[in-house]
Design a protein around this motif. Structure first.
Motif, PDB file in Angstrom:
ATOM      1  N   CYS A   1       0.798  -1.238   0.000  1.00  0.00           N
ATOM      2  CA  CYS A   1       0.000   0.000   0.000  1.00  0.00           C
ATOM      3  C   CYS A   1       0.828   1.284   0.000  1.00  0.00           C
ATOM      4  CB  CYS A   1      -0.977   0.032   1.176  1.00  0.00           C
ATOM      5  SG  CYS A   1      -2.133  -1.345   1.187  1.00  0.00           S
ATOM      6  N   VAL A   2       2.130   1.205  -0.137  1.00  0.00           N
ATOM      7  CA  VAL A   2       2.944   2.424  -0.082  1.00  0.00           C
ATOM      8  C   VAL A   2       2.633   3.357  -1.255  1.00  0.00           C
ATOM      9  CG1 VAL A   2       4.994   1.599  -1.320  1.00  0.00           C
ATOM     10  CG2 VAL A   2       5.233   3.307   0.483  1.00  0.00           C
ATOM     11  N   TYR A   3       2.222   2.780  -2.379  1.00  0.00           N
ATOM     12  CA  TYR A   3       1.911   3.615  -3.554  1.00  0.00           C
ATOM     13  C   TYR A   3       0.512   4.211  -3.472  1.00  0.00           C
ATOM     14  CZ  TYR A   3       6.078   1.368  -5.308  1.00  0.00           C
ATOM     15  OH  TYR A   3       7.361   0.915  -5.443  1.00  0.00           O
ATOM     16  N   GLU A   4      -0.313   3.645  -2.608  1.00  0.00           N
ATOM     17  CA  GLU A   4      -1.687   4.124  -2.474  1.00  0.00           C
ATOM     18  C   GLU A   4      -1.847   5.139  -1.346  1.00  0.00           C
ATOM     19  OE1 GLU A   4      -3.748   0.465  -1.851  1.00  0.00           O
ATOM     20  OE2 GLU A   4      -3.043  -0.350  -3.756  1.00  0.00           O
ATOM     21  N   ASP A   5      -0.957   5.111  -0.371  1.00  0.00           N
ATOM     22  CA  ASP A   5      -1.083   5.980   0.793  1.00  0.00           C
ATOM     23  C   ASP A   5       0.214   6.768   0.975  1.00  0.00           C
ATOM     24  OD1 ASP A   5      -1.481   7.199   3.223  1.00  0.00           O
ATOM     25  OD2 ASP A   5      -2.032   5.361   4.297  1.00  0.00           O
ATOM     26  N   ALA A   6       0.205   8.025   0.569  1.00  0.00           N
ATOM     27  CA  ALA A   6       1.409   8.862   0.620  1.00  0.00           C
ATOM     28  C   ALA A   6       1.928   9.046   2.047  1.00  0.00           C
ATOM     29  CB  ALA A   6       1.129  10.217  -0.015  1.00  0.00           C
ATOM     30  N   SER A   7       1.067   8.915   3.029  1.00  0.00           N
ATOM     31  CA  SER A   7       1.507   9.095   4.415  1.00  0.00           C
ATOM     32  C   SER A   7       2.455   7.973   4.854  1.00  0.00           C
ATOM     33  CB  SER A   7       0.310   9.180   5.359  1.00  0.00           C
ATOM     34  OG  SER A   7      -0.362   7.939   5.413  1.00  0.00           O
ATOM     35  N   LEU A   8       2.434   6.847   4.155  1.00  0.00           N
ATOM     36  CA  LEU A   8       3.325   5.733   4.489  1.00  0.00           C
ATOM     37  C   LEU A   8       4.771   6.001   4.069  1.00  0.00           C
ATOM     38  CD1 LEU A   8       1.138   2.619   3.591  1.00  0.00           C
ATOM     39  CD2 LEU A   8       1.702   3.487   5.856  1.00  0.00           C
ATOM     40  N   HIS A   9       4.973   6.922   3.116  1.00  0.00           N
ATOM     41  CA  HIS A   9       6.332   7.200   2.622  1.00  0.00           C
ATOM     42  C   HIS A   9       7.287   7.581   3.757  1.00  0.00           C
ATOM     43  CE1 HIS A   9       4.989   8.059  -1.786  1.00  0.00           C
ATOM     44  NE2 HIS A   9       4.904   6.788  -1.461  1.00  0.00           N
ATOM     45  N   SER A  10       6.884   8.510   4.595  1.00  0.00           N
ATOM     46  CA  SER A  10       7.778   8.956   5.673  1.00  0.00           C
ATOM     47  C   SER A  10       8.010   7.844   6.688  1.00  0.00           C
ATOM     48  CB  SER A  10       7.238  10.211   6.355  1.00  0.00           C
ATOM     49  OG  SER A  10       5.964   9.964   6.904  1.00  0.00           O
ATOM     50  N   GLU A  11       6.999   7.015   6.922  1.00  0.00           N
ATOM     51  CA  GLU A  11       7.160   5.879   7.839  1.00  0.00           C
ATOM     52  C   GLU A  11       8.172   4.876   7.265  1.00  0.00           C
ATOM     53  OE1 GLU A  11       4.499   2.170   9.447  1.00  0.00           O
ATOM     54  OE2 GLU A  11       3.464   4.055   9.067  1.00  0.00           O
ATOM     55  N   ILE A  12       8.076   4.597   5.963  1.00  0.00           N
ATOM     56  CA  ILE A  12       9.006   3.671   5.301  1.00  0.00           C
ATOM     57  C   ILE A  12      10.428   4.235   5.346  1.00  0.00           C
ATOM     58  CG2 ILE A  12       9.640   2.612   3.086  1.00  0.00           C
ATOM     59  CD1 ILE A  12       7.171   1.324   4.311  1.00  0.00           C
ATOM     60  N   ILE A  13      10.563   5.512   5.069  1.00  0.00           N
ATOM     61  CA  ILE A  13      11.885   6.155   5.093  1.00  0.00           C
ATOM     62  C   ILE A  13      12.499   6.033   6.487  1.00  0.00           C
ATOM     63  CG2 ILE A  13      13.063   8.391   4.967  1.00  0.00           C
ATOM     64  CD1 ILE A  13      11.047   9.067   2.677  1.00  0.00           C
ATOM     65  N   LYS A  14      11.705   6.234   7.523  1.00  0.00           N
ATOM     66  CA  LYS A  14      12.203   6.104   8.899  1.00  0.00           C
ATOM     67  C   LYS A  14      12.633   4.664   9.181  1.00  0.00           C
ATOM     68  CE  LYS A  14      10.929   6.847  13.744  1.00  0.00           C
ATOM     69  NZ  LYS A  14      11.947   5.954  14.168  1.00  0.00           N
ATOM     70  N   LYS A  15      11.827   3.687   8.741  1.00  0.00           N
ATOM     71  CA  LYS A  15      12.174   2.278   8.955  1.00  0.00           C
ATOM     72  C   LYS A  15      13.470   1.905   8.237  1.00  0.00           C
ATOM     73  CE  LYS A  15       7.573   0.348   9.801  1.00  0.00           C
ATOM     74  NZ  LYS A  15       6.547  -0.586   9.306  1.00  0.00           N
ATOM     75  N   VAL A  16      13.635   2.387   7.002  1.00  0.00           N
ATOM     76  CA  VAL A  16      14.862   2.111   6.252  1.00  0.00           C
ATOM     77  C   VAL A  16      16.057   2.737   6.965  1.00  0.00           C
ATOM     78  CG1 VAL A  16      16.105   2.600   4.100  1.00  0.00           C
ATOM     79  CG2 VAL A  16      13.737   1.794   4.014  1.00  0.00           C
ATOM     80  N   GLY A  17      15.906   3.975   7.408  1.00  0.00           N
ATOM     81  CA  GLY A  17      16.989   4.652   8.122  1.00  0.00           C
ATOM     82  C   GLY A  17      17.376   3.916   9.406  1.00  0.00           C
ATOM     83  N   ASP A  18      16.373   3.497  10.174  1.00  0.00           N
ATOM     84  CA  ASP A  18      16.633   2.757  11.411  1.00  0.00           C
ATOM     85  C   ASP A  18      17.337   1.429  11.130  1.00  0.00           C
ATOM     86  OD1 ASP A  18      15.451   4.736  12.938  1.00  0.00           O
ATOM     87  OD2 ASP A  18      13.544   3.667  13.196  1.00  0.00           O
ATOM     88  N   ALA A  19      16.852   0.713  10.109  1.00  0.00           N
ATOM     89  CA  ALA A  19      17.451  -0.582   9.773  1.00  0.00           C
ATOM     90  C   ALA A  19      18.899  -0.410   9.335  1.00  0.00           C
ATOM     91  CB  ALA A  19      16.643  -1.269   8.670  1.00  0.00           C
TER      92      ALA A  19
END
Length: 117
Positions: free
Chosen positions: A68-86
């Motif tokens: 759903c990342v392409y359907e919900d723009a609000s998920l972009h910042s959450e994904i970016i944070k998860k990638v950064g943390d990982a």
């Protein structure tokens, strides 16, 4: 490597000899290597130097789910944070639900394998 082996081991000499062969790590593998040469072993990084994980603590490779990342723009910042943390804590992560066909992933792995042969 124990203390008597360390005192007779000349790392610089061994590295030069390895470099002079121009064979690289593939040459070692092709020669039927069964033990990692001492020049590739760092005493600081040996597993024996690390303590056991704490009971109840599970090690788990970070997984980034792109559902759903392409359907919900609000998920972009959450994904970016998860990638950064990982990246900061683990240095790697697994991505799932990315939409890349399995055949493409298999072809990529084959290409990497052929490159290193």
């Amino acid at each position: 490597m124990d203390k008597t082996q360390q005192s007779s081991f000349d790392r610089e000499k061994e590295l030069k000899a390895f470099d002079d062969t121009k064979e690289g790590v593939k040459g070692l593998a092709d020669a039927g290597l069964v033990k990692i040469p001492a020049i590739f072993v760092s005493e600081q990084l040996k597993l024996e130097n690390y303590s056991e994980p704490k009971p109840g603590f599970d090690y788990c490779i970070p997984t980034i789910d792109l559902t759903c990342v392409y359907e919900d723009a609000s998920l972009h910042s959450e994904i970016i944070k998860k990638v950064g943390d990982a990246c900061e804590k683990w240095g790697f992560f697994q991505v799932v639900s990315h939409g890349i066909p399995l055949t493409t992933l298999d072809d990529m792995i084959d290409g990497i394998r052929k490159f290193h042969e």
